[in-house]
Structure formats: C-alpha cells, structure tokens
Enzyme design. Sequence first.
Site, PDB file in Angstrom:
ATOM      1  N   GLY A 157       0.811  -1.205   0.000  1.00  0.00           N
ATOM      2  CA  GLY A 157       0.000   0.000   0.000  1.00  0.00           C
ATOM      3  C   GLY A 157       0.846   1.257   0.000  1.00  0.00           C
ATOM      4  CG  LEU A 158       2.154   3.292   3.050  1.00  0.00           C
ATOM      5  CD1 LEU A 158       3.494   3.213   3.742  1.00  0.00           C
ATOM      6  CD2 LEU A 158       1.328   4.418   3.650  1.00  0.00           C
ATOM      7  CB  CYS A 159       1.038   3.488  -3.880  1.00  0.00           C
ATOM      8  SG  CYS A 159       0.109   1.964  -3.792  1.00  0.00           S
ATOM      9  N   GLY A 160      -1.247   5.990  -2.388  1.00  0.00           N
ATOM     10  CA  GLY A 160      -2.390   6.818  -2.737  1.00  0.00           C
ATOM     11  C   GLY A 160      -3.587   5.992  -3.160  1.00  0.00           C
TER      12      GLY A 160
END
Lengths: 287, 133
Positions: free
Chosen positions: A86-89
């Site tokens: 994750g952590l990709c908008g």
Amino acid sequence: MAGSRDILRRIRSVKNTQQITKAMKAVSASKLKKAQAAMLAARPYANMLVSVLGNLAARAPREYHPLLAHRGCRRIEFLIVTSDRGLCGAFNTNIMKRAVALYHEKKTDGCDLTLNVVGRKGRDYLVRRDYAIRKDWTGISGHLNYSHAQTIASEIIENYINAEVDEVYVIYNEFKTALSQTVIAEKVLPIEPPKTDIETASGDYIYEPGPEAVLDTLLPKHVEFQVYRALRESEASELGARMTAMDSASNNAKEMIAKLTLKYNKARQAAITKELMEIIGGAEALK
Amino acid sequence: MDKLTLEIVTPEKRVVREEVDEVVCPGIEGEFGVLPGHTPFLTALRIGELSYRIGGAHKYIAVTWGYAQVDGDKVEVLADIAETAEEIDLHRAEEEKARAEAILRGQPAEVEFEKGQVSLEKAVIRMQVAVKK
C-alpha cells in the site's frame, strides 16, 4: 508547562514520520527510473512482435486458431493487476473500483464472470467483499521478470481453451507520467491481430515450418507479452503513485510541524506571562 | 559489399543491433545462414547458438525459443532469452547442467522429463557459447 511538553512530543513524532515519507519518496523515485527503463526496453520487442503477427495473421482466417476466433461474450474473465504493498495513494482503490464497476456492468448484461488478480492488495479487496477469485498471484512486484508473465499467461490461455471462456480482459494502471496513471481495461483474448494489408505483407515469404505452425506458437507469445506489458506498466504506475503520495505526505507533515511549533510557542509564552503575573502579584501583596 | 542489419530483441531488452556480414541461426528445421540478398523468410528458432560475423570477427549468442524474420537486408530475431558470450556465467551453466542431469537420471514423469531435457539443452548451449568469448 505540561501542555507544551505534549506538543513537543507530537512535533517529534510528526518529524519522524516525515523522515520516513521522505525516504520512501526518494526510494520510489529511483526505483521508478529503473521501471521506466525496463518499460522502454520492452518496446522494440513489442514493435517486432506486432509486425510479425500482422504479417502472419493477414493470411490466416480468423476461425483458424482458437486464440483468434470470436465466440461471442457470454463468459468473461478478468485479470486485475494491483500492487502488493500500500502507501501509494488511490492506486489500488482506483483500479478495484473500476474493475468492480465493470464486473457489475457485464453481469447485468447477462455474462458469467471469473476473476483473476495479481497483487496482495487487489486480492484482499475482493476477499473482503466476498467475490470469488479463480486464481491469484502475489509477491511479484519488486522483482518482476518475463517468467512471471509466462506463468500467468499460460494459466489464462489454458483456462481460455479448456473452460471455454469467450473473452479475457486485463485491467491495469497504465503509466502516463510519474504523476498520473489511468486505469485501462484491455482485451487480450481473443487476439485482435494488427491490420496489415496483404500488399505490404509480401506474399513470397518462406515459412519454416509453415505459416500455420509459426502462428500456433506466436499467438501464445503475444498473450504472454501483453500480460508482461501490463505488469510492467502497473509496476511503474505503482511507483509513480507512491512517489506522489509520499511527496504530499511529506508536505502535510511539514505544514503540521509549522502549526504545532506555533502552538508550542504560544503555550510557552502564555506560561511565562502567567509566571510573571504571579511574581508581580506576589510583590504587590507584600507592599 | 552489402551489409545486413541484425537486430536481436527479448522482452526485457534489445540485445544486438548491428551491421553485420553474415548471420547463422538455429532454425527449428535446421541451422541456416543468411547473407545479404536473402529471400524473405520467417522461421521459428529452437534452443541454440546464433552466430554472426562482422568482417573477420565472429560473435556468438545463446538464444532460447523465438523467431527470425529475414526481410531484404534486415534480420530480426525475437527470442525469449538471448545472451552474449560475455554475459553467460559458465560456472552457473555447469551447475544447471548437473542439476538437469540429476533430474533426468531420476526417471521422472513425462512433463518433468521434458522440462529437464529443455534445461539440459539450454545449459549445454550456454556452456558452448560461453567458451567462445
């Protein structure tokens, strides 16, 4: 002073987070460069594959090969390409929203659908919402190579032929720029051969071991490559999206630190003023 | 004298793009040579050694599955894997060969047997090319 100490602690924690997001941004930026280079490197192969295929397909009837033949669109299969991390908008949300919308659209048209998914995020999304997944692949992002595409493609082709799926779509994020990516649903099966007019596909080629046999092996290659390209595009898009997301996270952290610092200073000043007032008040009382 | 433009690409990169005098490819129905002025030709390739000559210098490349298209003075090769002699790790190829031989010795089922045979073939070609630096 108790209040100001709490604020100090918060500033420290936001700073820590900011360091992490900054580092992640830098890492994705450098990985993105590599991913982009890999994407470019695949381009000459793509061009040649298309030209050879066009050359051959121009002289074969569509019904000749199962991978070319139209069979209507009663049973449809999706391959959804998402990321493992994750952590990709909104990268994964965007694609899953689009995929699910398409799924219901086709369903109301009276089609049967099966879902395949690449990437942990997409799989989790579907599992949480109780969709049946036929096949999933995880752990690819980061060390993607051609053999991944081969595994996935051969699985899809096998199912296409054995289970009589009529159409297969790959849904993935296409890399536009580092800042933007668009969700694409691309039909990979049956193969739409590139149009070549018979004139340019000069008739006096010699084929070994014959045009049909060459076509037989070339068509699965084409599917393989389509999958490979989708994976590559998706990888680059993921890194781009992560870079942007981490950049705005770092900016938000900066803003927050500025706000908290102001608050801290105000609290500190208020405390000093209060102390002064107490001293003055005490001195007044002694007079 | 006329030259040929040789281009070898794999899905991962372009391996070669050069002006050459002669190309010898491992076609599926036997090895064939291409000189300038060859007739248009499209063939599948097997696992094997592709060589080309620039002047008096010979170069060798190990290719695995693919196609060669000869059109006019262009030779285009699409391969799954193509490795130049410099790129091949001889030591690793030898290890692969040993591993493949071990699989084959175990008298495996049909599918495994084929896989083993393919990797044995690959390893042998790699070794053959690697020593021709």
